[in-house]
Design a protein around this motif. Structure first.
Motif, PDB file in Angstrom:
ATOM      1  N   LEU A   1      62.756  51.791  33.470  1.00 38.95           N
ATOM      2  CA  LEU A   1      63.306  52.989  34.119  1.00 38.95           C
ATOM      3  C   LEU A   1      63.320  52.897  35.642  1.00 38.95           C
ATOM      4  N   LYS A   2      62.359  52.197  36.202  1.00 35.02           N
ATOM      5  CA  LYS A   2      62.173  52.099  37.652  1.00 35.02           C
ATOM      6  C   LYS A   2      62.111  53.504  38.243  1.00 35.02           C
ATOM      7  N   GLU A   3      62.929  53.786  39.251  1.00 36.63           N
ATOM      8  CA  GLU A   3      62.863  55.095  39.913  1.00 36.63           C
ATOM      9  C   GLU A   3      63.477  56.213  39.071  1.00 36.63           C
ATOM     10  N   HIS A   4      64.106  55.860  37.952  1.00 36.22           N
ATOM     11  CA  HIS A   4      64.718  56.870  37.091  1.00 36.22           C
ATOM     12  C   HIS A   4      63.702  57.554  36.178  1.00 36.22           C
ATOM     13  N   ASN A   5      62.440  57.134  36.262  1.00 34.48           N
ATOM     14  CA  ASN A   5      61.413  57.760  35.437  1.00 34.48           C
ATOM     15  C   ASN A   5      61.291  59.254  35.727  1.00 34.48           C
ATOM     16  N   VAL A   6      61.529  59.651  36.965  1.00 35.05           N
ATOM     17  CA  VAL A   6      61.469  61.075  37.334  1.00 35.05           C
ATOM     18  C   VAL A   6      62.561  61.850  36.595  1.00 35.05           C
ATOM     19  N   THR A   7      63.761  61.289  36.577  1.00 32.13           N
ATOM     20  CA  THR A   7      64.884  61.945  35.902  1.00 32.13           C
ATOM     21  C   THR A   7      64.612  62.095  34.410  1.00 32.13           C
ATOM     22  N   VAL A   8      64.076  61.056  33.794  1.00 30.81           N
ATOM     23  CA  VAL A   8      63.783  61.101  32.359  1.00 30.81           C
ATOM     24  C   VAL A   8      62.667  62.105  32.074  1.00 30.81           C
ATOM     25  N   ALA A   9      61.631  62.121  32.891  1.00 28.15           N
ATOM     26  CA  ALA A   9      60.533  63.079  32.695  1.00 28.15           C
ATOM     27  C   ALA A   9      61.048  64.514  32.813  1.00 28.15           C
ATOM     28  N   LYS A  10      61.890  64.788  33.809  1.00 24.45           N
ATOM     29  CA  LYS A  10      62.459  66.135  33.970  1.00 24.45           C
ATOM     30  C   LYS A  10      63.302  66.515  32.759  1.00 24.45           C
ATOM     31  N   ALA A  11      64.092  65.561  32.257  1.00 22.67           N
ATOM     32  CA  ALA A  11      64.940  65.844  31.097  1.00 22.67           C
ATOM     33  C   ALA A  11      64.090  66.130  29.860  1.00 22.67           C
ATOM     34  N   MET A  12      63.019  65.368  29.684  1.00 27.25           N
ATOM     35  CA  MET A  12      62.136  65.582  28.541  1.00 27.25           C
ATOM     36  C   MET A  12      61.487  66.958  28.609  1.00 27.25           C
ATOM     37  N   ILE A  13      61.006  67.323  29.776  1.00 26.17           N
ATOM     38  CA  ILE A  13      60.356  68.624  29.938  1.00 26.17           C
ATOM     39  C   ILE A  13      61.380  69.748  29.792  1.00 26.17           C
ATOM     40  N   GLY A  14      62.567  69.558  30.357  1.00 28.53           N
ATOM     41  CA  GLY A  14      63.621  70.565  30.230  1.00 28.53           C
ATOM     42  C   GLY A  14      64.002  70.806  28.783  1.00 28.53           C
ATOM     43  N   ALA A  15      64.125  69.725  28.006  1.00 27.35           N
ATOM     44  CA  ALA A  15      64.458  69.855  26.584  1.00 27.35           C
ATOM     45  C   ALA A  15      63.346  70.584  25.835  1.00 27.35           C
ATOM     46  N   GLY A  16      62.113  70.300  26.198  1.00 29.27           N
ATOM     47  CA  GLY A  16      60.982  70.985  25.565  1.00 29.27           C
ATOM     48  C   GLY A  16      60.984  72.471  25.850  1.00 29.27           C
ATOM     49  N   ILE A  17      61.233  72.829  27.103  1.00 33.05           N
ATOM     50  CA  ILE A  17      61.265  74.245  27.488  1.00 33.05           C
ATOM     51  C   ILE A  17      62.410  74.963  26.779  1.00 33.05           C
ATOM     52  N   GLN A  18      63.566  74.303  26.682  1.00 33.66           N
ATOM     53  CA  GLN A  18      64.704  74.893  25.983  1.00 33.66           C
ATOM     54  C   GLN A  18      64.376  75.129  24.510  1.00 33.66           C
ATOM     55  N   THR A  19      63.730  74.186  23.894  1.00 35.16           N
ATOM     56  CA  THR A  19      63.359  74.301  22.485  1.00 35.16           C
ATOM     57  C   THR A  19      62.361  75.434  22.278  1.00 35.16           C
ATOM     58  N   VAL A  20      61.411  75.572  23.186  1.00 35.71           N
ATOM     59  CA  VAL A  20      60.455  76.680  23.103  1.00 35.71           C
ATOM     60  C   VAL A  20      61.192  78.016  23.180  1.00 35.71           C
ATOM     61  N   GLY A  21      62.207  78.097  24.020  1.00 35.66           N
ATOM     62  CA  GLY A  21      63.000  79.323  24.115  1.00 35.66           C
ATOM     63  C   GLY A  21      63.690  79.656  22.808  1.00 35.66           C
ATOM     64  N   VAL A  22      64.264  78.647  22.163  1.00 32.40           N
ATOM     65  CA  VAL A  22      64.933  78.856  20.871  1.00 32.40           C
ATOM     66  C   VAL A  22      63.924  79.320  19.824  1.00 32.40           C
ATOM     67  N   ILE A  23      62.780  78.661  19.774  1.00 31.02           N
ATOM     68  CA  ILE A  23      61.743  79.028  18.798  1.00 31.02           C
ATOM     69  C   ILE A  23      61.252  80.452  19.054  1.00 31.02           C
ATOM     70  N   SER A  24      61.042  80.802  20.316  1.00 27.22           N
ATOM     71  CA  SER A  24      60.577  82.155  20.650  1.00 27.22           C
ATOM     72  C   SER A  24      61.587  83.202  20.206  1.00 27.22           C
ATOM     73  N   LYS A  25      62.867  82.916  20.413  1.00 24.84           N
ATOM     74  CA  LYS A  25      63.913  83.853  20.004  1.00 24.84           C
ATOM     75  C   LYS A  25      63.919  84.015  18.488  1.00 24.84           C
ATOM     76  N   GLN A  26      63.795  82.898  17.769  1.00 28.78           N
ATOM     77  CA  GLN A  26      63.775  82.958  16.308  1.00 28.78           C
ATOM     78  C   GLN A  26      62.572  83.758  15.811  1.00 28.78           C
ATOM     79  N   MET A  27      61.430  83.568  16.436  1.00 31.22           N
ATOM     80  CA  MET A  27      60.230  84.298  16.033  1.00 31.22           C
ATOM     81  C   MET A  27      60.397  85.791  16.295  1.00 31.22           C
ATOM     82  N   ALA A  28      60.974  86.140  17.436  1.00 33.79           N
ATOM     83  CA  ALA A  28      61.178  87.550  17.770  1.00 33.79           C
ATOM     84  C   ALA A  28      62.147  88.192  16.779  1.00 33.79           C
TER      85      ALA A  28
END
Length: 80
Positions: free
Chosen positions: A41-68
């Motif tokens: 990844l070299k310097e692109h590790n930051v971009t990949v980490a942000k994308a992974m965290i962003g996808a996780g946060i988005q998924t949590v939002g979907v799960i929270s909506k489904q639970m509500a």
């Protein structure tokens, strides 16, 4: 009071953590790339980490909506 803001921090060892801003304590998420992944990844590790965290946060939002929605369905169930 709990912080509503989150921050991504790169640690000196190259790990990334997601934590509540302005609070101390255990990180919510830690991402550790293997040596091979870091070399690839070299310097692109930051971009990949942000994308992974962003996808996780988005998924949590979907799960929270489904639970509500599920709780609302349970609350307004018609019983005959």
């Amino acid at each position: 009071m709990s912080s509503a803001f989150l921050e991504i921090i790169e640690l000196p060892d190259g790990d990334f953590v997601l934590q509540k801003a302005d609070e101390e304590g255990e990180p919510l998420v830690t991402i550790t790339f293997s040596k091979d992944a870091k070399e690839f990844l070299k310097e692109h590790n930051v971009t990949v980490a942000k994308a992974m965290i962003g996808a996780g946060i988005q998924t949590v939002g979907v799960i929270s909506k489904q639970m509500a929605e599920s709780e609302l369905d349970d609350e307004f169930r018609t019983v005959h």
